[in-house]
Enzyme design. Sequence first.
Site, short mmCIF file in Angstrom:
data_model
loop_
_atom_site.label_atom_id
_atom_site.label_comp_id
_atom_site.label_asym_id
_atom_site.label_seq_id
_atom_site.Cartn_x
_atom_site.Cartn_y
_atom_site.Cartn_z
CB CYS A 156 -0.97 -0.05 1.18
SG CYS A 156 -2.32 1.15 1.10
CG HIS B 270 -5.72 -1.84 -1.70
ND1 HIS B 270 -4.62 -1.39 -2.40
CD2 HIS B 270 -5.60 -1.35 -0.45
CE1 HIS B 270 -3.86 -0.65 -1.60
NE2 HIS B 270 -4.44 -0.62 -0.40
CG ASP C 77 -5.73 -1.70 -5.51
OD1 ASP C 77 -6.55 -0.89 -5.02
OD2 ASP C 77 -4.56 -1.79 -5.12
#
Length: 245
Positions: free
Chosen positions: A125, A214, A183
């Site tokens: 991330c 994600h 994502d």
Amino acid sequence: MLIQSQISDIDTPSGLMRTQIVRPQQEGKFPTIIFYSEIFQLTAPIVRSAQILAGHGFVVLLPEVFHELNPYGTVLAYDDEGKDKGNADKFAKPLEQHDSDTQAMINFVQQQGYCNGEVGAMGVCIGGHLAFRAALNPAIKAAFCLYATDIHSNTLPCEGGNDSLSRCGDIKGELVMVFGKQDPHVPAEGRTLVRAGLEKQQVNFSWHEVNAVHAFMRDEGDRYDAALALRCYQMAVELFHNNLH
């Protein structure tokens, strides 16, 4: 390989940065991976990721990426409150402070008798972005970046022209980029932009787009894809074994 864990407070230009170190128990000098977390800092899934890597013969540094903005040991929950706080921290800390954090960790590694001085970076991330960002430093020999956010959008604070994608030509080590095609944080057009930038600058990189959402590496919650996570750990270990000697 059995592992051990300790805490060190590393001095940075923006204050002491609490850092968890996970490393092999056996004697010797090992290569280092700086592992950058999500916005939630050092949650249990992040620590477990570090343990997996350390068990393959690496010293893994887990910095509190927003150490300037929180008390030592702050871990945010995977809920709306934690997400809001983490996102606020993300937009409050300039990339230049992350750069100086990375350099401080590199300096720390050079002083430890259990490190061989070779350093790579990995993250998920925003941590994927920070691993990418760390690779701008010539001391970083390889970086494994999982669903890195905000590179394509240039939304993290920085001085003009110092955004990560504009500077990707500074990356001299080997880079691996992994994105989930489902994502929403990095849509197809964003992925295309990042890949085009890397190709234009002739960066040594490989590119993987997988069928995942994600945070598919996070082994808590319903986004976790264990099979894909295992593949990514295997790719990461291969990357670092090949580049950190």
